[in-house]
Design an enzyme around this catalytic site. Structure first.
Site, mmCIF file in Angstrom:
data_model
loop_
_atom_site.group_PDB
_atom_site.id
_atom_site.type_symbol
_atom_site.label_atom_id
_atom_site.label_comp_id
_atom_site.label_asym_id
_atom_site.label_seq_id
_atom_site.Cartn_x
_atom_site.Cartn_y
_atom_site.Cartn_z
ATOM 1 N N ASN A 159 1.477 -3.193 5.816
ATOM 2 C CA ASN A 159 1.110 -1.078 6.168
ATOM 3 C C ASN A 159 -0.676 -0.521 5.048
ATOM 4 O O ASN A 159 -1.602 -0.368 5.414
ATOM 5 C CB ASN A 159 1.809 -0.391 5.193
ATOM 6 N N ASN A 172 -3.281 -7.095 -5.065
ATOM 7 C CA ASN A 172 -4.096 -7.158 -4.338
ATOM 8 C C ASN A 172 -3.899 -7.701 -2.925
ATOM 9 O O ASN A 172 -3.697 -9.057 -3.013
ATOM 10 C CB ASN A 172 -5.048 -7.256 -5.130
ATOM 11 N N VAL A 173 -3.488 -7.278 -1.947
ATOM 12 C CA VAL A 173 -2.917 -7.753 -0.753
ATOM 13 C C VAL A 173 -3.676 -9.278 0.093
ATOM 14 O O VAL A 173 -3.252 -9.966 0.599
ATOM 15 C CB VAL A 173 -2.714 -6.722 0.234
ATOM 16 N N LYS A 215 -8.348 -4.879 12.583
ATOM 17 C CA LYS A 215 -6.736 -4.138 13.852
ATOM 18 C C LYS A 215 -6.742 -4.459 14.653
ATOM 19 O O LYS A 215 -5.466 -4.646 14.904
ATOM 20 C CB LYS A 215 -7.062 -2.401 13.938
ATOM 21 N N TYR A 236 -13.184 -2.301 11.148
ATOM 22 C CA TYR A 236 -11.680 -1.348 10.565
ATOM 23 C C TYR A 236 -11.066 -2.491 12.213
ATOM 24 O O TYR A 236 -9.741 -2.813 12.051
ATOM 25 C CB TYR A 236 -12.220 -1.121 10.547
ATOM 26 N N SER A 291 -3.797 -0.238 14.165
ATOM 27 C CA SER A 291 -4.159 1.552 14.352
ATOM 28 C C SER A 291 -4.491 1.441 16.016
ATOM 29 O O SER A 291 -5.258 0.763 16.462
ATOM 30 C CB SER A 291 -5.846 1.748 13.847
ATOM 31 N N ALA A 328 -11.796 -4.320 14.026
ATOM 32 C CA ALA A 328 -11.864 -5.741 14.441
ATOM 33 C C ALA A 328 -10.457 -6.327 13.604
ATOM 34 O O ALA A 328 -10.060 -7.160 13.762
ATOM 35 C CB ALA A 328 -12.868 -6.901 13.998
ATOM 36 N N ARG A 371 1.249 5.656 -1.937
ATOM 37 C CA ARG A 371 0.005 7.136 -1.192
ATOM 38 C C ARG A 371 0.640 6.344 0.416
ATOM 39 O O ARG A 371 0.784 5.957 0.901
ATOM 40 C CB ARG A 371 -0.599 7.513 -1.869
ATOM 41 N N GLY A 390 1.209 -1.312 0.085
ATOM 42 C CA GLY A 390 0.070 0.043 0.573
ATOM 43 C C GLY A 390 0.782 1.074 -0.434
ATOM 44 O O GLY A 390 0.860 1.729 0.378
ATOM 45 N N ALA A 391 1.571 1.168 -0.447
ATOM 46 C CA ALA A 391 2.661 2.930 -0.554
ATOM 47 C C ALA A 391 2.944 3.236 -1.855
ATOM 48 O O ALA A 391 4.033 4.201 -1.971
ATOM 49 C CB ALA A 391 4.674 1.492 -0.720
HETATM 50 N N1 NAD Z 1 -5.061 7.167 8.707
HETATM 51 C C1 NAD Z 1 -5.033 7.546 9.681
HETATM 52 O O1 NAD Z 1 -5.095 8.086 10.450
HETATM 53 C C2 NAD Z 1 -4.443 6.279 10.550
HETATM 54 C C3 NAD Z 1 -3.795 5.672 11.759
HETATM 55 C C4 NAD Z 1 -4.009 4.335 11.745
HETATM 56 C C5 NAD Z 1 -3.721 3.433 10.788
HETATM 57 N N2 NAD Z 1 -3.714 3.867 10.056
HETATM 58 C C6 NAD Z 1 -3.138 2.927 8.731
HETATM 59 O O2 NAD Z 1 -2.449 3.135 8.148
HETATM 60 C C7 NAD Z 1 -2.427 2.556 7.057
HETATM 61 C C8 NAD Z 1 -2.364 3.349 5.701
HETATM 62 O O3 NAD Z 1 -2.992 4.283 5.912
HETATM 63 P P1 NAD Z 1 -3.404 5.772 4.892
HETATM 64 O O4 NAD Z 1 -3.786 6.159 5.464
HETATM 65 O O5 NAD Z 1 -2.321 5.866 4.140
HETATM 66 O O6 NAD Z 1 -4.325 5.100 4.436
HETATM 67 P P2 NAD Z 1 -4.410 5.348 2.567
HETATM 68 O O7 NAD Z 1 -5.824 5.153 2.253
HETATM 69 O O8 NAD Z 1 -3.480 7.108 1.772
HETATM 70 O O9 NAD Z 1 -3.217 4.503 1.921
HETATM 71 C C9 NAD Z 1 -3.679 2.726 1.463
HETATM 72 C C10 NAD Z 1 -2.672 2.674 0.177
HETATM 73 O O10 NAD Z 1 -3.086 0.536 0.562
HETATM 74 C C11 NAD Z 1 -3.425 0.379 -0.611
HETATM 75 N N3 NAD Z 1 -4.371 -0.692 -0.971
HETATM 76 C C12 NAD Z 1 -5.890 -0.351 -0.737
HETATM 77 N N4 NAD Z 1 -5.793 -1.791 -0.425
HETATM 78 C C13 NAD Z 1 -5.178 -2.877 -0.982
HETATM 79 C C14 NAD Z 1 -5.392 -3.952 -1.401
HETATM 80 N N5 NAD Z 1 -6.320 -4.446 -1.153
HETATM 81 N N6 NAD Z 1 -3.776 -4.261 -2.004
HETATM 82 C C15 NAD Z 1 -2.517 -3.753 -2.448
HETATM 83 N N7 NAD Z 1 -3.304 -2.193 -2.169
HETATM 84 C C16 NAD Z 1 -4.113 -1.821 -1.385
HETATM 85 C C17 NAD Z 1 -4.363 1.664 -1.532
HETATM 86 O O11 NAD Z 1 -4.832 1.959 -3.125
HETATM 87 C C18 NAD Z 1 -3.032 3.241 -0.588
HETATM 88 O O12 NAD Z 1 -2.469 3.321 -1.631
HETATM 89 C C19 NAD Z 1 -3.126 1.757 6.854
HETATM 90 O O13 NAD Z 1 -3.401 0.034 7.460
HETATM 91 C C20 NAD Z 1 -4.524 1.944 7.736
HETATM 92 O O14 NAD Z 1 -5.373 1.933 8.445
HETATM 93 C C21 NAD Z 1 -3.807 4.831 9.316
#
Ligand code: NAD
Length: 247
Positions: A90, A63-64, A159, A155, A142, A157, A16, A13-14
């Site tokens: 991630n 797709n993870v 995490k 979500y 999270s 559950a 962005r 998920g890198a």
């Molecule tokens: N943003 C927050 O406040 C926050 C807080 C706690 C935890 N998190 C966790 O941090 C991580 C990243 O969050 P973020 O805010 O950068 O989210 P984001 O939505 O900006 O980025 C997530 C990335 O994961 C990719 N992705 C989604 N489904 C996928 C799949 N099936 N296979 C491969 N890639 C996939 C997306 O295309 C995207 O590029 C997540 O696990 C999220 O739950 C975020």
């Protein structure tokens, strides 16, 4: 001397957000970085940033939640980079809604990406890491996986499951010198939190002793520390990076 010189990391998920920042941070420490996202083309900007830092970088479309795609990705990374030392799970999604109205599809989608995806990559990297008798796995959990959150049954559950999976992985693989930890972010400035209404943002802010949302960099810094030898006696831990919301 950077901490991770010559190591190979894979970050899911890198394209962005937090994942892109983790990839950059690991590259700053000298790691070569493989990244994946649903579409490899979405990763172009991240790859460019990594290459500018002087490391090897390549993107994979994965797709993870798809077992065959995950196994193929790990094979490709091993073939392209020669080893795999650091795995960062991630990729994550939300599909919020109140429990009583939550559809089966929304439950399954979130559990499949957040929890099953983490399991699939952990299983896929376990064998090569066991062979090299070293490895680091870092899962992004999270704060709400620890404390729960109304409107996020799926979500939270997922995490909470990631946290338990982290502890089990640490127990199963520790004897092979594979460490597994999780970083549990609080509320992080990102596309996920940008869409929150102003009153909700304020309510969250009131619960944060440091009085700011975290940044992707805050999370990436914790991941970089866990990835290196400075954390060589740390495994099975959930590192909270949440501005003091909860311990
Ligand atoms: N943003 C927050 O406040 C926050 C807080 C706690 C935890 N998190 C966790 O941090 C991580 C990243 O969050 P973020 O805010 O950068 O989210 P984001 O939505 O900006 O980025 C997530 C990335 O994961 C990719 N992705 C989604 N489904 C996928 C799949 N099936 N296979 C491969 N890639 C996939 C997306 O295309 C995207 O590029 C997540 O696990 C999220 O739950 C975020």
């Amino acid at each position: 001397m950077p901490n991770l010189q010559g190591k190979v990391a894979l970050v899911t998920g890198a394209a962005r957000g937090i994942g892109a920042e983790i990839a950059r941070r690991l590259a700053e420490e000298g790691a070569n970085v493989a990244i994946c996202d649903l579409n490899a083309d979405w990763c172009a900007e991240t790859v460019e940033a990594l290459v500018k830092l002087g490391v090897k970088a390549k993107a994979y479309g994965v797709n993870v939640a798809d077992s065959a795609q995950v196994d193929q990705c790990v094979k490709s990374v091993l073939a392209d980079f020669g080893s795999l030392d650091i795995m960062v799970n991630n990729a994550g999604i939300t599909k919020d809604g109140l429990l009583m109205r939550m559809s089966d599809d929304d439950w399954d989608a979130v559990l499949n990406v957040n929890l099953k995806g983490t399991f699939l990559f952990t299983r896929a990297v376990a064998r090569p890491m066991m062979k090299q008798r070293a490895g680091v796995i870092i899962n992004i959990a999270s704060v709400v996986g620890i404390m729960g959150n109304a409107g996020q049954a799926n979500y939270t559950a997922s995490k909470g499951g990631v946290i338990a999976l982290t502890k089990t992985t640490a127990k199963e693989l520790g004897s092979r010198n594979i460490r597994c930890n999780a970083v549990a972010p609080g509320f992080i400035q990102s596309k996920m939190t940008d869409v929150l209404p102003e009153d909700v943002r304020k309510a969250y802010m009131d619960t944060i002793p440091l009085k700011r949302f975290g940044t992707a960099r805050d999370i990436a810094n914790a991941v970089a520390w866990l990835s290196g030898d400075d954390a060589s006696y740390v495994t099975g831990q959930i590192i909270s990076v949440n501005g003091g919301m909860i311990g």
